[in-house]
Design an enzyme around this catalytic site. Structure first.
Site, PDB file in Angstrom:
ATOM      1  CB  SER A 156      34.644   5.275  61.498  1.00  0.00           C
ATOM      2  OG  SER A 156      35.101   6.054  62.573  1.00  0.00           O
TER       3      SER A 156
ATOM      4  CG  HIS B 115      30.752   5.631  65.090  1.00  0.00           C
ATOM      5  ND1 HIS B 115      31.479   6.495  65.857  1.00  0.00           N
ATOM      6  CD2 HIS B 115      31.628   5.127  64.173  1.00  0.00           C
ATOM      7  CE1 HIS B 115      32.735   6.526  65.440  1.00  0.00           C
ATOM      8  NE2 HIS B 115      32.852   5.705  64.410  1.00  0.00           N
TER       9      HIS B 115
ATOM     10  CG  HIS C  98      33.185   8.292  74.101  1.00  0.00           C
ATOM     11  ND1 HIS C  98      34.296   7.479  74.063  1.00  0.00           N
ATOM     12  CD2 HIS C  98      33.082   8.850  72.877  1.00  0.00           C
ATOM     13  CE1 HIS C  98      34.847   7.562  72.866  1.00  0.00           C
ATOM     14  NE2 HIS C  98      34.133   8.389  72.116  1.00  0.00           N
TER      15      HIS C  98
ATOM     16  NE  ARG D  57      35.811  13.897  69.805  1.00  0.00           N
ATOM     17  CZ  ARG D  57      35.337  12.735  69.363  1.00  0.00           C
ATOM     18  NH1 ARG D  57      35.619  12.325  68.140  1.00  0.00           N
ATOM     19  NH2 ARG D  57      34.569  11.969  70.129  1.00  0.00           N
TER      20      ARG D  57
ATOM     21  CG  ASP E 191      28.414  12.762  67.444  1.00  0.00           C
ATOM     22  OD1 ASP E 191      28.990  13.305  66.484  1.00  0.00           O
ATOM     23  OD2 ASP E 191      28.593  11.572  67.746  1.00  0.00           O
TER      24      ASP E 191
HETATM   25  N1  CMX Z   1      21.706   7.658  77.147  1.00  0.00           N
HETATM   26  C1  CMX Z   1      21.102   6.600  77.764  1.00  0.00           C
HETATM   27  N2  CMX Z   1      21.729   5.451  78.055  1.00  0.00           N
HETATM   28  C2  CMX Z   1      23.030   5.389  77.782  1.00  0.00           C
HETATM   29  C3  CMX Z   1      23.750   6.455  77.199  1.00  0.00           C
HETATM   30  C4  CMX Z   1      23.031   7.616  76.866  1.00  0.00           C
HETATM   31  N3  CMX Z   1      23.602   8.654  76.265  1.00  0.00           N
HETATM   32  N4  CMX Z   1      25.037   6.086  77.046  1.00  0.00           N
HETATM   33  C5  CMX Z   1      25.126   4.827  77.519  1.00  0.00           C
HETATM   34  N5  CMX Z   1      23.926   4.399  77.946  1.00  0.00           N
HETATM   35  C6  CMX Z   1      23.549   3.077  78.423  1.00  0.00           C
HETATM   36  C7  CMX Z   1      23.893   2.050  77.342  1.00  0.00           C
HETATM   37  O1  CMX Z   1      22.860   1.988  76.346  1.00  0.00           O
HETATM   38  C8  CMX Z   1      24.034   0.789  78.146  1.00  0.00           C
HETATM   39  O2  CMX Z   1      22.730   0.304  78.437  1.00  0.00           O
HETATM   40  P1  CMX Z   1      22.421  -1.284  78.493  1.00  0.00           P
HETATM   41  O3  CMX Z   1      23.235  -1.782  79.644  1.00  0.00           O
HETATM   42  O4  CMX Z   1      20.955  -1.329  78.701  1.00  0.00           O
HETATM   43  O5  CMX Z   1      22.872  -1.846  77.187  1.00  0.00           O
HETATM   44  C9  CMX Z   1      24.656   1.307  79.454  1.00  0.00           C
HETATM   45  O6  CMX Z   1      24.369   2.706  79.511  1.00  0.00           O
HETATM   46  C10 CMX Z   1      26.164   1.104  79.517  1.00  0.00           C
HETATM   47  O7  CMX Z   1      26.733   1.692  78.371  1.00  0.00           O
HETATM   48  P2  CMX Z   1      28.218   2.332  78.432  1.00  0.00           P
HETATM   49  O8  CMX Z   1      29.160   1.222  78.783  1.00  0.00           O
HETATM   50  O9  CMX Z   1      28.246   3.550  79.265  1.00  0.00           O
HETATM   51  O10 CMX Z   1      28.425   2.808  76.922  1.00  0.00           O
HETATM   52  P3  CMX Z   1      28.873   1.947  75.662  1.00  0.00           P
HETATM   53  O11 CMX Z   1      30.348   1.905  75.631  1.00  0.00           O
HETATM   54  O12 CMX Z   1      28.158   0.634  75.612  1.00  0.00           O
HETATM   55  O13 CMX Z   1      28.306   2.839  74.477  1.00  0.00           O
HETATM   56  C11 CMX Z   1      27.823   4.858  73.334  1.00  0.00           C
HETATM   57  C12 CMX Z   1      28.866   4.081  74.146  1.00  0.00           C
HETATM   58  C13 CMX Z   1      28.471   6.119  72.796  1.00  0.00           C
HETATM   59  C14 CMX Z   1      27.335   3.993  72.172  1.00  0.00           C
HETATM   60  C15 CMX Z   1      26.642   5.242  74.282  1.00  0.00           C
HETATM   61  O14 CMX Z   1      27.102   6.096  75.312  1.00  0.00           O
HETATM   62  C16 CMX Z   1      25.473   5.857  73.540  1.00  0.00           C
HETATM   63  O15 CMX Z   1      24.610   5.136  73.022  1.00  0.00           O
HETATM   64  N6  CMX Z   1      25.414   7.251  73.487  1.00  0.00           N
HETATM   65  C17 CMX Z   1      24.388   7.922  72.734  1.00  0.00           C
HETATM   66  C18 CMX Z   1      24.739   7.883  71.245  1.00  0.00           C
HETATM   67  C19 CMX Z   1      25.934   8.782  70.942  1.00  0.00           C
HETATM   68  O16 CMX Z   1      25.986   9.919  71.357  1.00  0.00           O
HETATM   69  N7  CMX Z   1      26.877   8.252  70.170  1.00  0.00           N
HETATM   70  C20 CMX Z   1      28.026   9.033  69.672  1.00  0.00           C
HETATM   71  C21 CMX Z   1      29.353   8.642  70.328  1.00  0.00           C
HETATM   72  C22 CMX Z   1      30.495   9.436  69.743  1.00  0.00           C
HETATM   73  C23 CMX Z   1      30.780   8.991  68.340  1.00  0.00           C
HETATM   74  O17 CMX Z   1      31.305   7.887  68.163  1.00  0.00           O
HETATM   75  O18 CMX Z   1      30.420   9.692  67.398  1.00  0.00           O
END
Ligand code: CMX
Length: 436
Positions: free
Chosen positions: A241, A271, A318, A327, A373
């Site tokens: 964002s 996000h 994250h 937060r 979140d």
């Molecule tokens: N549950 C399961 N798997 C997860 C995970 C979770 N909560 N968080 C990360 N992973 C997985 C990723 O999908 C990724 O898998 P692949 O290798 O198969 O693609 C792997 O772990 C590595 O990811 P990462 O480097 O740890 O995390 P990213 O920087 O790529 O992504 C985020 C960060 C937030 C998108 C991810 O942790 C996620 O999808 N979390 C759940 C959604 C969420 O809560 N989002 C809100 C974030 C805060 C905000 O911006 O509002």
């Protein structure tokens, strides 16, 4: 006299030589290197943006202008009898780096009140949406419709000096921030309580208090609104964002275009939409449990089922953080004080006990800890905002304060049009071959 704008101008004058000096004397100094994994993997971690408004340490979490969240919540002035500070005061802090006095915040409150008039056509745009539209789509369109009000555009067409860009941007940004809570509450009432109709703001209340009033919520929802807007305001500049807002504004699109775009970025489930996903996911478990609080074993089974079906655990992980999000902690403390017996809060707490270990065992997520979140929807649900599609609208109102503060400073410091270089896969393969 506009206290905040004058203070901001003095800060801008003070800061401009620092940026000019860095460019003139150190423009060619290398500060980072870039790997193939970073280029393919969403530019994770590449140091390529500058902001002084907030900084995200992976272990400590966010600081606004050098202050941790607990410090911000403690030091900013508060309305009489409130636990949470004025959101208007946060804007002052983000823009100037200084904690305002209560008088300075009171002045800003009046300024915000004078700016919150919403033209009729914005209500018409909102009303034209079918009632099953997503509130984020409506919010984005409502903000977009306001674009014709932009002072920046009018002055730009007349021929404005670059040195003055920040001033019109400040006017546009402050106008929009004053209107955002009204637009949010109007969308809420239109979609979920059409029988009640729109409530006009109460001139005696601050931004958070008024938001609660327009939503038809009693105390302590005013503090919930203040807390919510403040903790979501900024998370440095690389998240989707904030980065979208900055990118769009870098072409000198006005703040209405930029804010609408940042709202669209926030609407993704990885996000801002994760807060609604957490509630949807928890409701699934609640249905399975017929209202019973699940045991640790039942909770673990549900988490593993989600992971094994190829889904992420919403509210966990994250891109930058590597510990529990402060937060999350701020909201948890609020829950412990105001709603310790809430059923969903107990679910969230029970999850905290099992998810980090499971994510570690699963072995993919770099950060197994909860983010903002994981907790925020539960607070809203407790106070009767059970329409979880709406949660990201609340996030958007908060995030606008950080994004718009950044855009004002971008203009003040003359940051360039953003234009990174892309290459083809073949070029990447050739570059790798040459290195090995
Ligand atoms: N549950 C399961 N798997 C997860 C995970 C979770 N909560 N968080 C990360 N992973 C997985 C990723 O999908 C990724 O898998 P692949 O290798 O198969 O693609 C792997 O772990 C590595 O990811 P990462 O480097 O740890 O995390 P990213 O920087 O790529 O992504 C985020 C960060 C937030 C998108 C991810 O942790 C996620 O999808 N979390 C759940 C959604 C969420 O809560 N989002 C809100 C974030 C805060 C905000 O911006 O509002």
């Amino acid at each position: 006299m506009n206290n905040l704008k004058d203070k901001l101008y003095a800060k801008i004058q003070e800061h401009r030589p620092r940026t000019a000096k860095l460019l003139e004397e150190h423009g060619d100094t290398i500060i980072d290197h870039v790997t193939v994994a970073q280029v393919i993997g969403g530019m994770r971690g590449i140091k390529s943006l500058v902001t002084d408004i907030s900084y995200l340490d992976p272990l400590e979490g966010i600081r606004y202008r050098g202050f941790t969240l607990p410090e911000v919540l403690e030091k900013l002035p508060k309305p009489e009898g409130a636990d949470m500070p004025y959101v208007e005061g946060l804007y002052y802090l983000l823009l100037t780096g200084e904690m305002p006095t209560k008088e300075e915040v009171k002045y800003l409150m009046v300024d915000f009140k004078n700016r919150r008039f919403i033209p009729r056509y914005v209500w018409d745009v909102i009303d034209a949406f079918p009632s099953n539209s997503h509130p984020m789509a409506i919010l984005s369109a409502a903000v977009m419709s306001l674009e014709r009000e932009s002072h920046f555009n009018t002055s730009y067409k007349k021929g404005m000096s670059k040195m003055d860009y920040w001033s019109c941007t400040y006017e546009d940004a402050t106008n929009l921030l004053a209107k955002m809570p009204l637009i949010g509450a109007y969308i809420y009432n239109k979609l979920y309580h059409p029988e009640k109709g729109h409530r006009y703001p109460d001139p005696s209340l601050d931004l958070g208090g008024n938001f609660a009033y327009m939503m038809g919520k009693d105390k302590p929802y005013d503090d919930v609104a203040r807390m919510y807007f403040i903790i979501h305001a900024d998370h440095e500049s690389g998240n989707v964002s904030a980065h979208t807002g900055h990118l769009v504004a870098s072409s000198l699109s006005d703040v209405y275009y930029a804010t609408s775009a940042m709202i669209n970025g926030l609407a993704g489930p990885l996000h801002g939409l994760a807060n609604q996903e957490v509630l949807r996911w928890l409701q699934g478990l609640r249905e399975q449990m017929n209202g019973e609080i699940p045991s640790d074993e039942e909770m673990k089974k549900y988490v593993w089922e989600t992971l094994n079906s190829g889904q992420v655990i919403p509210g966990y992980g994250h891109a930058v953080l590597r510990k529990t999000d402060p937060r999350y902690t701020v909201q948890r403390e609020f829950c412990l004080k105001h709603m310790p017996d809430d059923e969903l809060f107990k679910y969230v707490d029970a999850l905290y006990k099992v998810v980090p270990d499971i994510l570690q065992e699963h072995g993919k997520a770099k950060n197994p800890w909860p983010n903002v979140d994981a907790q925020s929807g539960v607070v809203q649900w407790h106070y009767g905002v059970t329409q979880y599609d709406f949660y990201t609208v609340l996030f958007s109102i908060g995030r606008s304060f950080g994004v718009l503060s950044n855009i004002i400073w971008d203009r003040a410091l003359g940051y360039s049009l953003e234009r990174p270089k892309s290459i083809t896969t073949e070029m990447l393969e050739e570059m790798v071959k040459a290195k090995n």
